[in-house]
Design an enzyme around this catalytic site. Structure first.
Site, mmCIF file in Angstrom:
data_model
loop_
_atom_site.group_PDB
_atom_site.id
_atom_site.type_symbol
_atom_site.label_atom_id
_atom_site.label_comp_id
_atom_site.label_asym_id
_atom_site.label_seq_id
_atom_site.Cartn_x
_atom_site.Cartn_y
_atom_site.Cartn_z
ATOM 1 N N LYS A 117 103.557 35.437 56.774
ATOM 2 C CA LYS A 117 102.735 34.740 55.795
ATOM 3 C C LYS A 117 103.640 33.566 55.255
ATOM 4 O O LYS A 117 104.919 33.822 55.179
ATOM 5 C CB LYS A 117 102.728 35.852 54.816
ATOM 6 C CG LYS A 117 101.583 35.545 53.652
ATOM 7 C CD LYS A 117 99.967 36.074 54.056
ATOM 8 C CE LYS A 117 99.130 35.386 53.065
ATOM 9 N NZ LYS A 117 97.794 35.858 53.440
ATOM 10 N N GLY B 229 81.019 40.497 42.199
ATOM 11 C CA GLY B 229 81.669 39.204 42.538
ATOM 12 C C GLY B 229 80.558 38.677 43.636
ATOM 13 O O GLY B 229 80.211 39.162 44.695
HETATM 14 P P1 NAD Z 1 85.348 33.359 45.693
HETATM 15 O O1 NAD Z 1 86.140 32.588 44.928
HETATM 16 O O2 NAD Z 1 84.315 32.593 46.554
HETATM 17 O O3 NAD Z 1 84.402 34.485 44.876
HETATM 18 C C1 NAD Z 1 84.782 35.231 44.000
HETATM 19 C C2 NAD Z 1 83.812 35.412 43.026
HETATM 20 O O4 NAD Z 1 83.794 36.371 42.012
HETATM 21 C C3 NAD Z 1 83.357 34.295 42.307
HETATM 22 O O5 NAD Z 1 81.800 33.876 42.492
HETATM 23 C C4 NAD Z 1 83.668 34.329 40.820
HETATM 24 O O6 NAD Z 1 82.681 33.856 39.849
HETATM 25 C C5 NAD Z 1 83.480 35.810 40.761
HETATM 26 N N1 NAD Z 1 84.214 36.678 39.719
HETATM 27 C C6 NAD Z 1 85.370 36.479 39.244
HETATM 28 N N2 NAD Z 1 85.489 37.143 38.061
HETATM 29 C C7 NAD Z 1 84.735 38.300 38.108
HETATM 30 C C8 NAD Z 1 84.442 39.226 37.251
HETATM 31 N N3 NAD Z 1 85.097 39.566 36.510
HETATM 32 N N4 NAD Z 1 83.279 39.903 37.567
HETATM 33 C C9 NAD Z 1 82.465 39.663 38.492
HETATM 34 N N5 NAD Z 1 82.695 38.529 39.300
HETATM 35 C C10 NAD Z 1 83.629 37.682 39.155
HETATM 36 O O7 NAD Z 1 86.147 34.098 46.637
HETATM 37 P P2 NAD Z 1 85.730 35.083 47.976
HETATM 38 O O8 NAD Z 1 86.345 34.259 49.207
HETATM 39 O O9 NAD Z 1 84.371 35.200 48.009
HETATM 40 O O10 NAD Z 1 86.736 36.273 47.925
HETATM 41 C C11 NAD Z 1 86.338 37.183 47.298
HETATM 42 C C12 NAD Z 1 87.311 38.420 47.417
HETATM 43 O O11 NAD Z 1 87.400 38.644 48.607
HETATM 44 C C13 NAD Z 1 88.774 37.754 47.247
HETATM 45 O O12 NAD Z 1 89.669 38.927 46.749
HETATM 46 C C14 NAD Z 1 89.208 37.570 48.599
HETATM 47 O O13 NAD Z 1 90.900 37.426 48.516
HETATM 48 C C15 NAD Z 1 88.779 38.487 49.251
HETATM 49 N N6 NAD Z 1 88.538 37.891 50.647
HETATM 50 C C16 NAD Z 1 87.912 37.035 51.239
HETATM 51 C C17 NAD Z 1 87.710 36.584 52.628
HETATM 52 C C18 NAD Z 1 86.932 35.554 53.006
HETATM 53 O O14 NAD Z 1 86.599 35.406 54.225
HETATM 54 N N7 NAD Z 1 86.209 34.574 51.945
HETATM 55 C C19 NAD Z 1 88.348 37.585 53.426
HETATM 56 C C20 NAD Z 1 89.100 38.574 53.004
HETATM 57 C C21 NAD Z 1 89.374 38.995 51.756
#
Ligand code: NAD
Length: 351
Positions: A81, A184
Site C-alpha cells: 500500500k 449505502g
Molecule cells: P461511494 O462513495 O460511491 O458510495 C458510498 C455511498 O454511501 C454514497 O452514496 C454515500 O452517500 C453513502 N453514505 C454515506 N454515509 C451514509 C450513511 N450514513 N448511511 C447510508 N449511506 C451513506 O463509495 P463506493 O465505491 O460505493 O464504496 C462503498 C464502500 O465499499 C466503501 O467502504 C469502499 O471502501 C468499499 N469498497 C468499494 C469498492 C469498489 O469497487 N468501489 C471495492 C472494495 C471496497
C-alpha cells in the site's frame, strides 16, 4: 505515543520506503508487507494526515490488510500500500500531474515489488500520470486498456458471496424471496441493489444522497431513513457505505442472520467479529466478500478481460462456503476463519 519505528519493530513488513521529491513537493510512503504469494498490490491513498507518523502508520496497517485480502482471494499477489501526504498543492491540476509522475518514478525504483492502483483520494487519471514513469500500475481507464471502474465487479462478487451465505444459513438455493437491507447506494451499493432485485430478492435501502435513493426506488427497492436501516426486519444486512457501522450501538438492533456487504472495515473493533459469532450472526468478512475490486485490477496485469474478471469475482461464492466450513469445523468466528484461510494460503506457497 506510538511512532512508526515502534510499530515496525512489532510487525513483519518486508520493505518500507519514504520518498520526498523537492521539485513537486511529493512526500510518499510505500509499505510492502509480504510478497510470498507475489508482488504487493494495493492502492495509493492521498490524504491530509496530521503528521508523517500518521501517514507512515496508515501505509503499514493498510499494506498488512492487503496481504490477507489477496491470500483469501487466492490471488498470486502479496500485500502493499502507498500513501501520499496531501498538502493542498495537489488541488492544482498541473502540480498534481507532476507529483503523480514523480510518484511513478518512486514506484519504479522498487522494481515491481509493489504495484499500485487507485484508492481513497486518487483517481484513474492519477494512474495515467504514474504510468509515465513506471509499468507497475493498474486501474487505468478502460479507454486506455485498463480495467476501469471496479465497482460493478465488486458488487457482483458480493452478490455471489451473499448467495453462498444464504445457501449455508437458510439452506435455500438462489435469492428468491430473500430480504436484503442495503446501507449505502454509491458505486457499489446501486449495482448490488439492481443485481439483488434481478435475482429475485426484495431490497430495502438507505442513503444520505436523495439522487441515489431515487435511483434505487426506481429499480424497485423500498427506502428507509439512514438510521432506520439497522432496524429493518431482513435476512441479510449489507453495509455498502462507510466503515465501522457494525458497533456496540448498531449490532443489537440488527435482525439479519447474515451480514454481507462491500464496505471496508465494517467492524468498529476486532472484538465485534466474535460478538456477531456469539449472537449467531454470520459475517461475510469485509475483505473477503469485497475482493472483486482487487480481482478486477489483478486481471489488468494479464491484459484486461471483463468476462474473466467477473468470472473470477464470482469465485467469492466458493470462498464464502470455505469460510463457513472452517468456522463450523473449528468453532470460530468468520473473522478468525478468514485469518486461518489466509495463513494457510501463505504457508502453502512457502512449503
Ligand atoms: P461511494 O462513495 O460511491 O458510495 C458510498 C455511498 O454511501 C454514497 O452514496 C454515500 O452517500 C453513502 N453514505 C454515506 N454515509 C451514509 C450513511 N450514513 N448511511 C447510508 N449511506 C451513506 O463509495 P463506493 O465505491 O460505493 O464504496 C462503498 C464502500 O465499499 C466503501 O467502504 C469502499 O471502501 C468499499 N469498497 C468499494 C469498492 C469498489 O469497487 N468501489 C471495492 C472494495 C471496497
Amino acid at each position: 505515543m506510538k511512532t512508526t519505528f515502534d510499530f515496525l519493530s512489532r510487525c513483519e513488513h518486508e520493505q518500507f520506503c519514504y520518498h520526498h521529491d523537492k521539485q513537486t513537493g511529493l512526500r510518499a510512503f510505500i509499505a510492502v508487507h509480504n510478497t510470498v504469494r507475489g508482488p504487493g498490490l494495493g492502492g495509493t491513498r492521498l490524504w491530509h494526515y496530521d503528521d508523517l507518523d500518521a501517514a507512515a502508520l496508515d501505509a503499514l496497517r493498510l499494506s498488512e490488510g492487503m496481504t490477507y485480502k489477496a491470500a483469501v482471494a487466492g490471488l498470486p499477489l502479496g500485500g502493499g500500500k502507498a500513501v501520499i501526504v496531501a498538502d493542498g498543492r495537489e488541488d492544482d491540476p498541473v502540480c498534481r500531474a507532476e507529483r503523480f509522475a514523480a510518484f511513478g518514478a518512486f514506484i519504479d525504483k522498487l522494481g515491481g515489488t509493489y504495484i499500485t492502483a487507485e484508492d481513497v483520494g486518487t483517481k484513474p487519471s492519477d494512474m495515467v500520470e504514474i504510468r509515465r514513469n513506471t509499468a507497475h500500475v493498474v486501474g487505468l481507464p478502460a479507454e486506455q486498456g485498463g480495467s476501469g471502474d471496479p465497482s460493478p465487479v465488486t458488487a457482483y462478487g458480493c452478490l455471489r458471496g451473499i448467495e453462498a451465505l444464504v445457501e449455508s444459513v437458510f439452506g435455500c438455493h438462489g435469492l428468491d424471496g430473500v430480504h436484503v437491507a442495503v446501507q449505502g447506494l454509491g458505486k457499489v451499493g446501486l449495482p448490488l441493489v439492481r443485481m439483488l432485485l434481478d435475482a429475485g430478492a426484495s431490497v430495502t435501502a438507505a442513503d444520505i444522497n436523495p439522487d441515489s435513493v431515487a435511483e434505487a426506488r426506481a429499480y424497485g427497492a423500498d427506502i428507509v431513513t439512514v438510521d432506520a436501516i439497522y432496524d429493518v426486519d431482513c435476512d441479510v444486512f449489507s453495509p455498502c457505505a462507510l466503515g465501522a457501522t457494525l458497533n456496540d450501538d448498531t449490532i443489537p438492533r440488527l435482525h439479519a442472520r447474515i451480514i454481507a456487504g462491500c464496505a471496508n472495515n465494517q467492524l468498529a473493533e476486532a472484538r465485534h467479529g466474535d460478538l456477531l459469532h456469539e449472537m449467531g450472526i454470520v459475517y461475510g468478512v469485509d475483505y473477503a466478500i469485497n475482493a472483486g475490486g482487487l480481482i478486477n485490477v489483478y486481471t489488468e496485469i494479464e491484459g484486461y478481460d471483463a468476462e474473466r474478471a467477473r468470472r473470477r469475482a464470482g469465485e467469492i461464492y466458493h470462498t464464502m462456503h470455505r469460510l463457513m466450513q472452517i468456522s463450523e469445523m473449528e468453532g470460530v468466528s468468520m473473522v478468525r476463519s478468514a485469518a486461518l484461510l489466509a495463513d494457510d494460503a501463505l504457508k502453502k506457497v512457502i512449503a
